[in-house]
Scaffold this motif. Structure first.
Motif, PDB file in Angstrom:
ATOM      1  N   THR A  81      37.790  63.932  47.307  1.00  0.00           N
ATOM      2  CA  THR A  81      37.719  62.839  48.266  1.00  0.00           C
ATOM      3  C   THR A  81      36.570  63.126  49.232  1.00  0.00           C
ATOM      4  N   SER A  83      35.020  61.476  52.877  1.00  0.00           N
ATOM      5  CA  SER A  83      35.260  60.516  53.951  1.00  0.00           C
ATOM      6  C   SER A  83      34.188  60.664  55.021  1.00  0.00           C
ATOM      7  N   ARG A  85      33.004  59.316  58.807  1.00  0.00           N
ATOM      8  CA  ARG A  85      33.482  58.602  59.994  1.00  0.00           C
ATOM      9  C   ARG A  85      32.452  57.584  60.461  1.00  0.00           C
ATOM     10  N   TRP A  93      33.440  55.178  55.737  1.00  0.00           N
ATOM     11  CA  TRP A  93      33.425  54.990  54.293  1.00  0.00           C
ATOM     12  C   TRP A  93      34.276  56.045  53.616  1.00  0.00           C
ATOM     13  N   HIS A  94      34.584  55.794  52.333  1.00  0.00           N
ATOM     14  CA  HIS A  94      35.474  56.687  51.599  1.00  0.00           C
ATOM     15  C   HIS A  94      35.126  56.630  50.119  1.00  0.00           C
ATOM     16  N   THR A  96      36.405  58.493  46.190  1.00  0.00           N
ATOM     17  CA  THR A  96      37.278  59.395  45.443  1.00  0.00           C
ATOM     18  C   THR A  96      36.710  59.584  44.040  1.00  0.00           C
ATOM     19  N   THR A 181      33.966  52.886  48.475  1.00  0.00           N
ATOM     20  CA  THR A 181      34.184  51.692  49.281  1.00  0.00           C
ATOM     21  C   THR A 181      32.859  50.962  49.512  1.00  0.00           C
ATOM     22  N   THR A 184      30.176  52.608  51.659  1.00  0.00           N
ATOM     23  CA  THR A 184      29.568  53.884  51.287  1.00  0.00           C
ATOM     24  C   THR A 184      28.049  53.747  51.317  1.00  0.00           C
TER      25      THR A 184
END
Length: 270
Positions: A81, A83, A85, A93-94, A96, A181, A184
């Motif tokens: 993952t 991430s 901020r 954004w995130h 995986t 996401t 990103t």
């Protein structure tokens, strides 16, 4: 699985070491997960902080604390993952990437997090199309590898939203998938697609090659010192780049962005 055998061209004399059998695997997107240290040790050498707890998931944090990386082998589906901020210039954004995503492809993204952004506008599709991947027209924008086993897709929802999705499969089914996401940073998705499309094989030790007829392997004999030298070269490159950026930032802070520290003082002619 097609196999070839050859002697690995090493980095130096054998020194009495016992060579170990490894395999060069292609295409890389079907090579299996690989050694996590390919990702984590590069980040460590780039100044990222290891926040992992003994017996728990792997956790690393960027020097400015804006991005956190995790790897969890204990939960389902588990995997990587990332991430980021929210900042004044970037939304949160995130991303995986599941457990069997090859570490070389994961590193395409994580390595890019340690470097300044390029001035050019990112293009996610260009690295894929350069390697012969084919674009498919439809509701979603999709690019598929020539063998059909890997896909990158911009998945458009009915509400005007979308996200990036990628995955690979072999004759046994889905091998891995990745999700980014919409917020990103595009240069990271481009770095992912570049690593994904890279035609160079990746190395896996004996016993870590996936059982698939969709891959091609070349058997190579590798001495431990050779493997260590290759790994150390990658770490040294990260340290050198980090030092260079730090040195430049220190010099810039001392002199100011417009200063000319070696300019001679102007004087009145006599």
């Amino acid at each position: 699985m097609r196999k070839q055998k050859q002697q690995w061209a090493g980095w130096g004399p054998a020194g009495g070491e016992q060579a170990q059998q490894h395999y060069l695997v292609e295409p890389r997107y079907l090579a299996g997960g690989g050694d996590l240290r390919h990702v984590t040790e590069y980040l460590r050498a780039s100044g990222w902080k290891d926040k992992s707890k003994t017996g728990g998931p792997v956790v690393f944090e960027s020097p400015d604390k804006s991005v956190r990386l995790g790897y969890d082998p204990f939960t389902q589906p588990g995997g990587w993952t990332l991430s980021g901020r929210q900042t004044p210039v970037q939304g949160a954004w995130h991303a995986t990437l599941s457990r069997q995503t090859p570490v070389e492809i994961v590193a395409g993204v994580t390595d890019a997090l340690t470097r300044p952004r390029s001035a050019h506008a990112p293009n996610v599709w260009a690295p894929l199309e350069a390697q012969g991947w084919q674009m498919e027209q439809g509701r979603h924008v999709t690019v598929r590898s020539a063998d059909g086993d890997a896909v990158v897709r911009w998945h458009q929802s009915g509400h005007g939203h979308g996200h990036w999705w990628a995955g690979a499969r072999n004759e046994h089914g889905k091998v891995w998938e990745a999700f980014f996401t919409p917020t990103t940073p595009m240069h990271l998705v481009e770095a992912f697609s570049t690593a994904l499309a890279d035609p160079q094989p990746v190395m896996r030790p004996l016993g870590r090659v996936p059982p698939s007829q969709r891959i091609r392997t070349t058997s190579v004999s590798v001495r431990p010192s050779e493997l260590s030298a290759w790994q150390q070269a990658r770490i040294n490159a990260a340290r050198a780049a980090t030092w260079a950026r730090s040195s430049f930032a220190t010099t810039r802070a001392r002199t100011g962005p417009g200063a000319r520290p070696y300019a001679a003082k102007a004087g009145r002619p006599r």
